[in-house]
Design a protein around this motif. Sequence first.
Motif, PDB file in Angstrom:
ATOM      1  N   LEU A  97      -3.763  13.339  29.610  1.00  0.00           N
ATOM      2  CA  LEU A  97      -4.395  12.113  29.154  1.00  0.00           C
ATOM      3  C   LEU A  97      -3.963  11.823  27.715  1.00  0.00           C
ATOM      4  CD1 LEU A  97      -7.936  12.921  30.593  1.00  0.00           C
ATOM      5  CD2 LEU A  97      -6.125  11.554  31.654  1.00  0.00           C
ATOM      6  N   PRO A  98      -4.155  10.608  27.242  1.00  0.00           N
ATOM      7  CA  PRO A  98      -3.737  10.289  25.880  1.00  0.00           C
ATOM      8  C   PRO A  98      -4.341  11.239  24.850  1.00  0.00           C
ATOM      9  CG  PRO A  98      -4.287   8.283  27.065  1.00  0.00           C
ATOM     10  CD  PRO A  98      -4.683   9.426  27.957  1.00  0.00           C
ATOM     11  N   GLY A  99      -3.487  12.010  24.220  1.00  0.00           N
ATOM     12  CA  GLY A  99      -3.925  12.906  23.155  1.00  0.00           C
ATOM     13  C   GLY A  99      -4.477  14.239  23.594  1.00  0.00           C
ATOM     14  N   VAL A 100      -4.589  14.497  24.896  1.00  0.00           N
ATOM     15  CA  VAL A 100      -5.176  15.760  25.345  1.00  0.00           C
ATOM     16  C   VAL A 100      -4.693  16.110  26.757  1.00  0.00           C
ATOM     17  CG1 VAL A 100      -7.221  14.629  26.288  1.00  0.00           C
ATOM     18  CG2 VAL A 100      -7.334  17.050  25.636  1.00  0.00           C
ATOM     19  N   THR A 101      -4.586  17.412  27.004  1.00  0.00           N
ATOM     20  CA  THR A 101      -4.248  17.941  28.328  1.00  0.00           C
ATOM     21  C   THR A 101      -5.305  18.981  28.692  1.00  0.00           C
ATOM     22  OG1 THR A 101      -1.884  17.608  28.012  1.00  0.00           O
ATOM     23  CG2 THR A 101      -2.530  19.171  29.705  1.00  0.00           C
ATOM     24  N   ALA A 102      -5.725  18.989  29.956  1.00  0.00           N
ATOM     25  CA  ALA A 102      -6.761  19.939  30.365  1.00  0.00           C
ATOM     26  C   ALA A 102      -6.637  20.235  31.854  1.00  0.00           C
ATOM     27  CB  ALA A 102      -8.151  19.391  30.061  1.00  0.00           C
ATOM     28  N   VAL A 130     -18.014  20.016  38.363  1.00  0.00           N
ATOM     29  CA  VAL A 130     -16.716  19.662  37.782  1.00  0.00           C
ATOM     30  C   VAL A 130     -16.519  20.527  36.539  1.00  0.00           C
ATOM     31  CG1 VAL A 130     -15.298  17.838  36.794  1.00  0.00           C
ATOM     32  CG2 VAL A 130     -16.906  17.309  38.654  1.00  0.00           C
ATOM     33  N   THR A 131     -15.459  21.313  36.534  1.00  0.00           N
ATOM     34  CA  THR A 131     -15.176  22.224  35.422  1.00  0.00           C
ATOM     35  C   THR A 131     -13.920  21.769  34.684  1.00  0.00           C
ATOM     36  OG1 THR A 131     -16.161  24.084  36.612  1.00  0.00           O
ATOM     37  CG2 THR A 131     -14.720  24.610  34.755  1.00  0.00           C
ATOM     38  N   VAL A 132     -14.041  21.641  33.382  1.00  0.00           N
ATOM     39  CA  VAL A 132     -12.909  21.270  32.527  1.00  0.00           C
ATOM     40  C   VAL A 132     -12.609  22.462  31.614  1.00  0.00           C
ATOM     41  CG1 VAL A 132     -12.003  19.605  30.871  1.00  0.00           C
ATOM     42  CG2 VAL A 132     -13.699  18.873  32.574  1.00  0.00           C
ATOM     43  N   SER A 133     -11.368  22.921  31.623  1.00  0.00           N
ATOM     44  CA  SER A 133     -10.983  24.086  30.823  1.00  0.00           C
ATOM     45  C   SER A 133      -9.558  23.917  30.313  1.00  0.00           C
ATOM     46  CB  SER A 133     -11.101  25.371  31.652  1.00  0.00           C
ATOM     47  OG  SER A 133     -10.221  25.320  32.754  1.00  0.00           O
ATOM     48  N   GLN A 134      -9.138  24.864  29.462  1.00  0.00           N
ATOM     49  CA  GLN A 134      -7.783  24.883  28.898  1.00  0.00           C
ATOM     50  C   GLN A 134      -7.430  23.560  28.223  1.00  0.00           C
ATOM     51  OE1 GLN A 134      -4.823  26.298  31.705  1.00  0.00           O
ATOM     52  NE2 GLN A 134      -6.261  27.773  32.607  1.00  0.00           N
ATOM     53  N   ALA A 135      -8.407  22.945  27.614  1.00  0.00           N
ATOM     54  CA  ALA A 135      -8.164  21.674  26.935  1.00  0.00           C
ATOM     55  C   ALA A 135      -7.415  21.897  25.626  1.00  0.00           C
ATOM     56  CB  ALA A 135      -9.486  20.967  26.666  1.00  0.00           C
ATOM     57  N   THR A 136      -6.477  21.031  25.347  1.00  0.00           N
ATOM     58  CA  THR A 136      -5.720  21.124  24.102  1.00  0.00           C
ATOM     59  C   THR A 136      -6.438  20.409  22.961  1.00  0.00           C
ATOM     60  OG1 THR A 136      -4.442  19.158  24.704  1.00  0.00           O
ATOM     61  CG2 THR A 136      -3.532  21.318  25.322  1.00  0.00           C
ATOM     62  N   GLY A 137      -7.528  19.762  23.282  1.00  0.00           N
ATOM     63  CA  GLY A 137      -8.323  19.049  22.297  1.00  0.00           C
ATOM     64  C   GLY A 137      -9.619  18.614  22.952  1.00  0.00           C
ATOM     65  N   SER A 170     -10.629  23.021  22.758  1.00  0.00           N
ATOM     66  CA  SER A 170      -9.724  24.157  22.762  1.00  0.00           C
ATOM     67  C   SER A 170     -10.514  25.464  22.737  1.00  0.00           C
ATOM     68  CB  SER A 170      -8.794  24.082  21.552  1.00  0.00           C
ATOM     69  OG  SER A 170      -7.914  25.179  21.526  1.00  0.00           O
ATOM     70  N   GLY A 171     -10.322  26.294  23.743  1.00  0.00           N
ATOM     71  CA  GLY A 171     -11.023  27.567  23.838  1.00  0.00           C
ATOM     72  C   GLY A 171     -12.436  27.453  24.375  1.00  0.00           C
ATOM     73  N   LYS A 172     -12.853  26.264  24.791  1.00  0.00           N
ATOM     74  CA  LYS A 172     -14.213  26.079  25.290  1.00  0.00           C
ATOM     75  C   LYS A 172     -14.184  25.215  26.542  1.00  0.00           C
ATOM     76  CE  LYS A 172     -18.665  23.943  24.099  1.00  0.00           C
ATOM     77  NZ  LYS A 172     -19.400  23.140  23.074  1.00  0.00           N
ATOM     78  N   SER A 173     -14.720  25.731  27.646  1.00  0.00           N
ATOM     79  CA  SER A 173     -14.780  24.968  28.887  1.00  0.00           C
ATOM     80  C   SER A 173     -16.130  24.254  28.994  1.00  0.00           C
ATOM     81  CB  SER A 173     -14.578  25.892  30.098  1.00  0.00           C
ATOM     82  OG  SER A 173     -15.608  26.861  30.154  1.00  0.00           O
ATOM     83  N   ALA A 174     -16.225  23.326  29.940  1.00  0.00           N
ATOM     84  CA  ALA A 174     -17.456  22.561  30.129  1.00  0.00           C
ATOM     85  C   ALA A 174     -17.659  22.278  31.605  1.00  0.00           C
ATOM     86  CB  ALA A 174     -17.404  21.260  29.333  1.00  0.00           C
ATOM     87  N   ASN A 175     -18.920  22.275  32.040  1.00  0.00           N
ATOM     88  CA  ASN A 175     -19.271  22.005  33.436  1.00  0.00           C
ATOM     89  C   ASN A 175     -20.174  20.776  33.525  1.00  0.00           C
ATOM     90  OD1 ASN A 175     -17.905  24.295  34.425  1.00  0.00           O
ATOM     91  ND2 ASN A 175     -19.684  25.597  34.057  1.00  0.00           N
ATOM     92  N   LEU A 176     -19.793  19.882  34.421  1.00  0.00           N
ATOM     93  CA  LEU A 176     -20.617  18.723  34.729  1.00  0.00           C
ATOM     94  C   LEU A 176     -21.092  18.878  36.167  1.00  0.00           C
ATOM     95  CD1 LEU A 176     -21.637  15.875  33.824  1.00  0.00           C
ATOM     96  CD2 LEU A 176     -19.590  14.951  34.944  1.00  0.00           C
ATOM     97  N   VAL A 177     -22.411  18.859  36.373  1.00  0.00           N
ATOM     98  CA  VAL A 177     -22.977  19.081  37.703  1.00  0.00           C
ATOM     99  C   VAL A 177     -23.542  17.769  38.246  1.00  0.00           C
ATOM    100  CG1 VAL A 177     -24.626  20.423  39.054  1.00  0.00           C
ATOM    101  CG2 VAL A 177     -23.535  21.453  37.046  1.00  0.00           C
TER     102      VAL A 177
END
Length: 208
Positions: A97-102, A130-137, A170-177
């Motif tokens: 995505l613009p400015g970030v990869t995850a 929905v789990t988002v991890s390995q985000a570059t930003g 970066s270094g922090k994942s997030a879960n949306l339920v």
Amino acid sequence: MNAARIAAPRRADLGRPGLRRALPLPRLALPACAVLALLAGCASHPSSTDGNGDAASTVHRLGAVPIPSQPAGQATPTADEHHLQLVAMGAPIRAQLPGVTALVVASGPVEDLPSASGKVLDHAKGTITVTVSQATGPLTVKAGDFSSRDEQGKDISLTPTGPTAVTAASGKSANLVLSGTYHSGAAQLTWRHDGKVVAIWDFNIELD
């Protein structure tokens, strides 16, 4: 005279087809080994000059050649705002995505079924994570970014269980339920970023 009479039949016999196979093995063994040694390098000991060696050393060398192995798993597909990915529920996608990869993955639904019921259920509540991890930003995903529909094209209302939006960094994942009420059959979950479809996860609901 006697030697002449004995030698002549032998020369004639050697020229007749089929008789060479009937000759004693010792007469053919040495010439055969000599020819093989010249043509194929199959001497009984490895050669120190040509590096070919015997058959055993050749097999040893071939066995040392790396053999490609089957990939452990399929490569993670990449999606962006211009190229969506359609995958099965539980499969990750790499969102550029613009400015970030995850890395983003949707799993479930976990069905909320009665523990003791003899009835055949018509519908049930299902929870999707929905789990988002390995985000570059920083990357924020919201409940409103997701929609669901069944195989008949009917929209399934999704309700957040917990926060309505989460942010991965970066270094922090997030879960949306998210949770919705589903009937038996096929369905899908769609994720949009800035109003553009990035990924669709397909899945099936079985209530019987």
